[in-house]
Scaffold this motif. Structure first.
Motif, PDB file in Angstrom:
ATOM      1  N   TYR A  31      39.038  47.264  44.902  1.00 23.99           N
ATOM      2  CA  TYR A  31      38.820  47.514  43.494  1.00 23.99           C
ATOM      3  C   TYR A  31      37.358  47.839  43.232  1.00 23.99           C
ATOM      4  O   TYR A  31      36.457  47.142  43.700  1.00 23.99           O
ATOM      5  CB  TYR A  31      39.175  46.276  42.662  1.00 23.99           C
ATOM      6  CG  TYR A  31      40.627  45.858  42.701  1.00 23.99           C
ATOM      7  CD1 TYR A  31      41.019  44.627  42.200  1.00 23.99           C
ATOM      8  CD2 TYR A  31      41.607  46.692  43.221  1.00 23.99           C
ATOM      9  CE1 TYR A  31      42.339  44.233  42.216  1.00 23.99           C
ATOM     10  CE2 TYR A  31      42.935  46.304  43.255  1.00 23.99           C
ATOM     11  CZ  TYR A  31      43.298  45.074  42.748  1.00 23.99           C
ATOM     12  OH  TYR A  31      44.601  44.691  42.773  1.00 23.99           O
ATOM     13  N   MET A  32      37.147  48.896  42.456  1.00 18.35           N
ATOM     14  CA  MET A  32      35.798  49.253  42.028  1.00 18.35           C
ATOM     15  C   MET A  32      35.802  49.607  40.557  1.00 18.35           C
ATOM     16  O   MET A  32      36.825  50.045  40.005  1.00 18.35           O
ATOM     17  CB  MET A  32      35.248  50.413  42.867  1.00 18.35           C
ATOM     18  CG  MET A  32      35.060  50.046  44.346  1.00 18.35           C
ATOM     19  SD  MET A  32      34.197  51.300  45.299  1.00 18.35           S
ATOM     20  CE  MET A  32      32.510  51.107  44.705  1.00 18.35           C
ATOM     21  N   TYR A  33      34.654  49.411  39.912  1.00 21.71           N
ATOM     22  CA  TYR A  33      34.560  49.544  38.459  1.00 21.71           C
ATOM     23  C   TYR A  33      33.240  50.206  38.091  1.00 21.71           C
ATOM     24  O   TYR A  33      32.235  50.039  38.781  1.00 21.71           O
ATOM     25  CB  TYR A  33      34.596  48.175  37.778  1.00 21.71           C
ATOM     26  CG  TYR A  33      35.653  47.224  38.292  1.00 21.71           C
ATOM     27  CD1 TYR A  33      35.393  46.417  39.392  1.00 21.71           C
ATOM     28  CD2 TYR A  33      36.905  47.146  37.699  1.00 21.71           C
ATOM     29  CE1 TYR A  33      36.343  45.542  39.876  1.00 21.71           C
ATOM     30  CE2 TYR A  33      37.869  46.272  38.170  1.00 21.71           C
ATOM     31  CZ  TYR A  33      37.581  45.470  39.266  1.00 21.71           C
ATOM     32  OH  TYR A  33      38.530  44.607  39.747  1.00 21.71           O
ATOM     33  N   TRP A  34      33.243  50.877  36.946  1.00 21.77           N
ATOM     34  CA  TRP A  34      32.022  51.299  36.288  1.00 21.77           C
ATOM     35  C   TRP A  34      31.999  50.700  34.886  1.00 21.77           C
ATOM     36  O   TRP A  34      32.939  50.869  34.108  1.00 21.77           O
ATOM     37  CB  TRP A  34      31.934  52.823  36.172  1.00 21.77           C
ATOM     38  CG  TRP A  34      31.383  53.478  37.375  1.00 21.77           C
ATOM     39  CD1 TRP A  34      32.046  54.199  38.318  1.00 21.77           C
ATOM     40  CD2 TRP A  34      29.999  53.507  37.763  1.00 21.77           C
ATOM     41  NE1 TRP A  34      31.178  54.658  39.271  1.00 21.77           N
ATOM     42  CE2 TRP A  34      29.913  54.251  38.956  1.00 21.77           C
ATOM     43  CE3 TRP A  34      28.832  52.982  37.219  1.00 21.77           C
ATOM     44  CZ2 TRP A  34      28.708  54.472  39.620  1.00 21.77           C
ATOM     45  CZ3 TRP A  34      27.625  53.203  37.873  1.00 21.77           C
ATOM     46  CH2 TRP A  34      27.575  53.942  39.058  1.00 21.77           C
ATOM     47  N   TYR A  35      30.905  49.988  34.603  1.00 23.09           N
ATOM     48  CA  TYR A  35      30.671  49.418  33.279  1.00 23.09           C
ATOM     49  C   TYR A  35      29.395  50.040  32.710  1.00 23.09           C
ATOM     50  O   TYR A  35      28.493  50.420  33.448  1.00 23.09           O
ATOM     51  CB  TYR A  35      30.462  47.907  33.343  1.00 23.09           C
ATOM     52  CG  TYR A  35      31.698  47.098  33.648  1.00 23.09           C
ATOM     53  CD1 TYR A  35      32.057  46.791  34.963  1.00 23.09           C
ATOM     54  CD2 TYR A  35      32.511  46.619  32.622  1.00 23.09           C
ATOM     55  CE1 TYR A  35      33.185  46.031  35.237  1.00 23.09           C
ATOM     56  CE2 TYR A  35      33.642  45.860  32.892  1.00 23.09           C
ATOM     57  CZ  TYR A  35      33.967  45.573  34.204  1.00 23.09           C
ATOM     58  OH  TYR A  35      35.080  44.822  34.467  1.00 23.09           O
ATOM     59  N   LEU A  43      29.090  44.144  28.536  1.00 21.71           N
ATOM     60  CA  LEU A  43      29.482  45.287  29.353  1.00 21.71           C
ATOM     61  C   LEU A  43      30.834  45.825  28.889  1.00 21.71           C
ATOM     62  O   LEU A  43      31.732  45.051  28.541  1.00 21.71           O
ATOM     63  CB  LEU A  43      29.584  44.887  30.822  1.00 21.71           C
ATOM     64  CG  LEU A  43      28.281  44.727  31.594  1.00 21.71           C
ATOM     65  CD1 LEU A  43      27.495  43.523  31.158  1.00 21.71           C
ATOM     66  CD2 LEU A  43      28.556  44.679  33.096  1.00 21.71           C
ATOM     67  N   LYS A  44      30.960  47.135  28.901  1.00 20.68           N
ATOM     68  CA  LYS A  44      32.231  47.772  28.557  1.00 20.68           C
ATOM     69  C   LYS A  44      32.705  48.608  29.744  1.00 20.68           C
ATOM     70  O   LYS A  44      31.930  49.350  30.346  1.00 20.68           O
ATOM     71  CB  LYS A  44      32.090  48.641  27.312  1.00 20.68           C
ATOM     72  CG  LYS A  44      31.829  47.812  26.048  1.00 20.68           C
ATOM     73  CD  LYS A  44      31.910  48.659  24.804  1.00 20.68           C
ATOM     74  CE  LYS A  44      31.596  47.846  23.560  1.00 20.68           C
ATOM     75  NZ  LYS A  44      32.591  46.768  23.345  1.00 20.68           N
ATOM     76  N   GLY A  58      39.131  53.050  31.520  1.00 21.44           N
ATOM     77  CA  GLY A  58      38.868  51.756  30.935  1.00 21.44           C
ATOM     78  C   GLY A  58      38.790  51.870  29.427  1.00 21.44           C
ATOM     79  O   GLY A  58      39.477  52.686  28.805  1.00 21.44           O
ATOM     80  N   GLU A  59      37.909  51.088  28.847  1.00 20.69           N
ATOM     81  CA  GLU A  59      37.787  51.004  27.394  1.00 20.69           C
ATOM     82  C   GLU A  59      37.051  52.195  26.781  1.00 20.69           C
ATOM     83  O   GLU A  59      37.362  52.628  25.675  1.00 20.69           O
ATOM     84  CB  GLU A  59      37.041  49.707  27.067  1.00 20.69           C
ATOM     85  CG  GLU A  59      36.955  49.320  25.610  1.00 20.69           C
ATOM     86  CD  GLU A  59      36.189  48.028  25.421  1.00 20.69           C
ATOM     87  OE1 GLU A  59      35.809  47.371  26.426  1.00 20.69           O
ATOM     88  OE2 GLU A  59      35.929  47.670  24.262  1.00 20.69           O
TER      89      GLU A  59
ATOM     90  N   LEU B 101      37.460  43.049  33.614  1.00 23.30           N
ATOM     91  CA  LEU B 101      36.863  42.036  32.771  1.00 23.30           C
ATOM     92  C   LEU B 101      36.577  42.583  31.375  1.00 23.30           C
ATOM     93  O   LEU B 101      36.132  43.715  31.233  1.00 23.30           O
ATOM     94  CB  LEU B 101      35.557  41.521  33.378  1.00 23.30           C
ATOM     95  CG  LEU B 101      35.671  40.779  34.715  1.00 23.30           C
ATOM     96  CD1 LEU B 101      34.277  40.413  35.211  1.00 23.30           C
ATOM     97  CD2 LEU B 101      36.533  39.541  34.579  1.00 23.30           C
ATOM     98  N   THR B 102      36.830  41.743  30.373  1.00 24.90           N
ATOM     99  CA  THR B 102      36.391  42.029  29.007  1.00 24.90           C
ATOM    100  C   THR B 102      35.253  41.064  28.710  1.00 24.90           C
ATOM    101  O   THR B 102      35.420  39.845  28.831  1.00 24.90           O
ATOM    102  CB  THR B 102      37.529  41.826  28.004  1.00 24.90           C
ATOM    103  OG1 THR B 102      38.603  42.718  28.331  1.00 24.90           O
ATOM    104  CG2 THR B 102      37.058  42.126  26.588  1.00 24.90           C
ATOM    105  N   PHE B 103      34.102  41.611  28.344  1.00 28.35           N
ATOM    106  CA  PHE B 103      32.904  40.815  28.127  1.00 28.35           C
ATOM    107  C   PHE B 103      32.647  40.571  26.644  1.00 28.35           C
ATOM    108  O   PHE B 103      32.935  41.422  25.798  1.00 28.35           O
ATOM    109  CB  PHE B 103      31.679  41.534  28.697  1.00 28.35           C
ATOM    110  CG  PHE B 103      31.577  41.491  30.192  1.00 28.35           C
ATOM    111  CD1 PHE B 103      32.224  42.427  30.973  1.00 28.35           C
ATOM    112  CD2 PHE B 103      30.823  40.514  30.818  1.00 28.35           C
ATOM    113  CE1 PHE B 103      32.127  42.392  32.358  1.00 28.35           C
ATOM    114  CE2 PHE B 103      30.706  40.468  32.197  1.00 28.35           C
ATOM    115  CZ  PHE B 103      31.367  41.398  32.962  1.00 28.35           C
ATOM    116  N   GLY B 104      32.066  39.414  26.361  1.00 28.72           N
ATOM    117  CA  GLY B 104      31.482  39.177  25.058  1.00 28.72           C
ATOM    118  C   GLY B 104      30.134  39.867  24.960  1.00 28.72           C
ATOM    119  O   GLY B 104      29.649  40.460  25.937  1.00 28.72           O
TER     120      GLY B 104
END
Lengths: 114, 113
Positions: A31-35, A43-44, A58-59, B101-104
């Motif tokens: 698993y890899m992510y960009w925030y 972080l989003k 993602g969001e 993850l959802t962050f505050g």
């Protein structure tokens, strides 16, 4: 012990330019992510990947694209940079197995669009 | 909109005091909860994770989870100036969430000598 490596660390872009943020991990994580993290905010999630060839939004995916051709690399492409994309970008990875496994973050890439 | 909300800061405590950081979440499907510490200009660093109702202690840190109230907290005992940082609460839904993850928004903590 490299972990998650991001390049470049700092970059200034002009409006309308494009660039790629590079991310590579040497832990064989699936698993890899960009925030992204705007000033004073959390972080989003922009995009994530669960394995080579598999990516999903993602969001906040608008204005970005990703690819995952290998387990190690997960580049983030910014097309037609806008001032709203001025932010700090963090790449992260974790192993697939394990409930709540630790996510490892890269050191971040500071991007300014002027 | 699945959200994680943290108590507004900044929070300032004297050295040696207990710092209390709070977080609520809206998605009842959330199963894993994390507290990250982030120094200025650095990436987040995991300090605590909690998955079950109750308390979890690790050194000077205690995480508390109440799923019925959808509430997570972090207590830092004997606060030190080196604890001064932004603390991020994060939640993850189990199962097919792929560890997302959802962050505050974070709470800035300052520990003054």
């Amino acid at each position: 012990n490299a972990g998650v490596t991001q390049t470049p660390k700092f970059r200034i872009l002009k409006i309308g330019q494009s660039m790629t943020l590079q991310c590579t991990q040497d832990m064989n994580h699936n698993y890899m992510y960009w925030y992204r993290q705007d000033p004073g905010m959390g972080l989003k999630l922009i995009y994530y990947s669960v394995g080579a060839g598999i990516t999903d939004k993602g969001e906040v995916p608008n204005g970005y694209n990703v690819s995952r051709s290998t387990t190690e690399d997960f580049p983030l492409r910014l097309e037609l940079a806008a001032p709203s994309q001025t932010s700090v970008y963090f790449c992260a990875s974790r192993n697939r197995q394990g409930y709540g496994n630790t996510i490892y973050f890269g050191e971040g890439s500071w991007l300014t669009v002027v | 909109q699945k959200e994680v909300e943290q108590n507004s800061g900044p929070l300032s405590v004297p050295e040696g005091a207990i710092a209390s950081l709070n977080c609520t979440y809206s998605d009842r499907g959330s199963q894993s909860f994390f507290w990250y510490r982030q120094y200025s200009g650095k990436s987040p660093e995991l300090i605590m994770s909690i998955y079950s109702n109750g308390d979890k202690e690790d050194g000077r840190f205690t995480a508390q989870l109440n799923k019925a109230s959808q509430y997570v907290s972090l207590l830092i005992r004997d606060s030190q100036p080196s604890d001064s940082a932004t603390y991020l609460c994060a939640a993850s839904i189990g199962g097919t969430s792929y560890g997302k993850l959802t962050f505050g928004q974070g709470t800035i903590l300052t520990v003054h000598p």
